[in-house]
Design an enzyme around this catalytic site. Structure first.
Site, PDB file in Angstrom:
ATOM      1  N   MET A   8      43.888 -33.551 -10.532  1.00 30.06           N
ATOM      2  CA  MET A   8      43.354 -33.851 -11.016  1.00 30.06           C
ATOM      3  C   MET A   8      43.361 -34.701  -9.537  1.00 30.06           C
ATOM      4  SD  MET A   8      46.783 -35.311 -13.106  1.00 30.06           S
ATOM      5  CE  MET A   8      46.254 -37.315 -13.859  1.00 30.06           C
ATOM      6  N   GLU A   9      42.017 -34.537  -9.489  1.00 32.21           N
ATOM      7  CA  GLU A   9      41.100 -35.485  -8.495  1.00 32.21           C
ATOM      8  C   GLU A   9      41.734 -36.664  -7.854  1.00 32.21           C
ATOM      9  OE1 GLU A   9      36.835 -36.577  -6.421  1.00 32.21           O
ATOM     10  OE2 GLU A   9      36.876 -36.598  -9.148  1.00 32.21           O
ATOM     11  N   GLN A  68      40.937 -23.866  -6.938  1.00 27.96           N
ATOM     12  CA  GLN A  68      40.220 -24.319  -7.418  1.00 27.96           C
ATOM     13  C   GLN A  68      38.753 -24.715  -6.581  1.00 27.96           C
ATOM     14  OE1 GLN A  68      39.431 -28.152 -10.092  1.00 27.96           O
ATOM     15  NE2 GLN A  68      39.846 -26.120 -11.153  1.00 27.96           N
ATOM     16  N   CYS A  98      35.529 -30.953 -15.162  1.00 27.31           N
ATOM     17  CA  CYS A  98      35.358 -32.641 -14.891  1.00 27.31           C
ATOM     18  C   CYS A  98      34.311 -32.773 -14.935  1.00 27.31           C
ATOM     19  CB  CYS A  98      35.330 -32.107 -13.297  1.00 27.31           C
ATOM     20  SG  CYS A  98      35.208 -33.811 -12.118  1.00 27.31           S
ATOM     21  N   HIS A 168      40.927 -27.935 -21.832  1.00 21.76           N
ATOM     22  CA  HIS A 168      41.101 -29.031 -22.164  1.00 21.76           C
ATOM     23  C   HIS A 168      40.599 -29.481 -23.170  1.00 21.76           C
ATOM     24  CE1 HIS A 168      42.249 -33.553 -20.951  1.00 21.76           C
ATOM     25  NE2 HIS A 168      41.261 -33.569 -21.672  1.00 21.76           N
ATOM     26  N   ASN A 199      45.441 -27.524 -22.360  1.00 21.35           N
ATOM     27  CA  ASN A 199      45.371 -27.998 -22.086  1.00 21.35           C
ATOM     28  C   ASN A 199      45.297 -29.421 -22.815  1.00 21.35           C
ATOM     29  OD1 ASN A 199      43.679 -30.244 -19.536  1.00 21.35           O
ATOM     30  ND2 ASN A 199      45.755 -30.184 -18.847  1.00 21.35           N
ATOM     31  N   ARG A 224      48.727 -35.608 -16.489  1.00 20.77           N
ATOM     32  CA  ARG A 224      49.538 -37.308 -16.553  1.00 20.77           C
ATOM     33  C   ARG A 224      50.105 -36.747 -17.277  1.00 20.77           C
ATOM     34  NH1 ARG A 224      44.845 -40.183 -20.795  1.00 20.77           N
ATOM     35  NH2 ARG A 224      45.636 -38.140 -21.537  1.00 20.77           N
TER      36      ARG A 224
END
Length: 325
Positions: A8-9, A68, A98, A168, A199, A224
């Site tokens: 998570m950036e 990554q 992203c 995701h 995900n 999260r």
């Protein structure tokens, strides 16, 4: 039946990876993306995002950490994959998921799902450049404009040599809004031979089991949900063994935040440390009523010591419930 901590950036940095893996239940982590453009990045950038490279790409408790990369220049992505491996990465992951506008505008992340052929070229270049014994993997969504590109992109990644694909279960346009479309992951899983990892929208133990049932995936990646409940992976591991684990208390969560703050203070100025603590506290509101009760006060604090003191304040949840009623 692995549980992987999602990248998570701006949040899941090395200090939080160390903090969460110590709680237990996490089988692997992935770094924030290293942005690859036209020039060759120096080793210090790799070490900045993945200081675990100094420890055989492991956290202090021995959890593997994948490096990554994000970019659209196949040749440069290949060169950076080779450099990551040279510096000690045990796995090189490619970011095709992203959704950030600034990233997509510069042809990185999820926007590449409009071009499965380019996804193939990038992944194939990295696979060719990285030693055969080091896995090359990828993370993507179900598509950019809609959820129709999952199978095509998954097949492109498989053909290029990606051994694992994390999906995701949303499109870029979906953002992070519920629900997650786990059933769409199942369609990709059935269409490829690469190992698929689910995900998206896993906040509880029940969510985990429902995701596995609907997606058909044995392994899941959680972002999260693990930030909101640091013991979620440990809770899931217990449930895999038919056991239950006493939930983490707020006091135990505060200990983790303090450890995180101490680690951050060795890397950042205090004003940035306070911001990171607030960011985590904002997620903890979803897992702990105490965090929700303290948030109105904590969000206004700008210094580390007062912030940590705020978290130690006693919270009368019964009184809060009465007032709410």
């Amino acid at each position: 039946m692995r549980i992987i901590l999602a990248p998570m950036e701006g949040l899941v940095d090395a200090p939080i990876r160390e903090t969460l893996t110590k709680v237990g239940g996490i089988d692997r982590c992935v770094t924030e993306f290293i942005r690859v453009t036209h020039g060759m990045l120096p080793p210090r950038i790799f070490y900045k995002y993945a200081p675990e490279l100094h420890n055989n790409a492991l956290t202090e408790v021995g959890t593997p950490v994948a490096v990554q990369l994000l970019g659209s220049n196949a040749e440069m992505m290949g060169r950076h994959g080779a450099k990551a491996a040279e510096l000690g990465a045990g796995q090189v992951d490619i970011n095709f998921g992203c959704p950030a506008k600034t990233v997509n505008k510069h042809k990185g992340g999820c926007v590449l799902m409009r071009e499965p052929e380019l996804m193939y070229e990038i992944t194939a270049a990295v696979r060719k450049a990285v030693p055969a014994d080091i896995p090359v993997t990828a993370k993507m969504r179900l598509g950019y404009d809609d959820r129709s590109m999952g199978v095509a992109c998954g097949q492109a990644l498989e053909a290029a040599g990606a051994s694992e694909i994390v999906i995701h279960a949303r499109s870029k346009v979906d953002g992070y809004k519920p629900p997650a479309y786990w059933e769409e992951i199942a369609k990709v899983r059935e269409a490829v031979n690469s190992h698929v990892i689910a995900n998206g929208e896993i906040w509880t133990v029940d969510d985990y089991w429902r995701c596995r049932k609907v997606s058909g995936c044995d392994d899941v990646m959680i972002g999260r949900g693990l930030i909101a409940r640091p013991d979620l992976a440990a809770q899931i591991k217990a449930s895999q063994n038919g056991e239950t684990l006493e939930p983490m208390t707020w006091a135990e969560a505060v200990v983790l935040v303090r450890e995180y703050a101490a680690a951050l203070q060795t890397r950042l100025e205090d004003k940035y440390v306070t911001g990171r603590i607030k960011q985590w506290l904002n997620y903890l509101r979803q897992g702990f009523a105490e965090a929700e009760a303290l948030w109105p006060q904590a969000r206004k604090i700008r210094e580390v010591a007062p912030m940590l003191a705020c978290l130690d304040q006693p919270v009368d949840l019964s009184q809060r419930s009465t007032n709410a009623a």
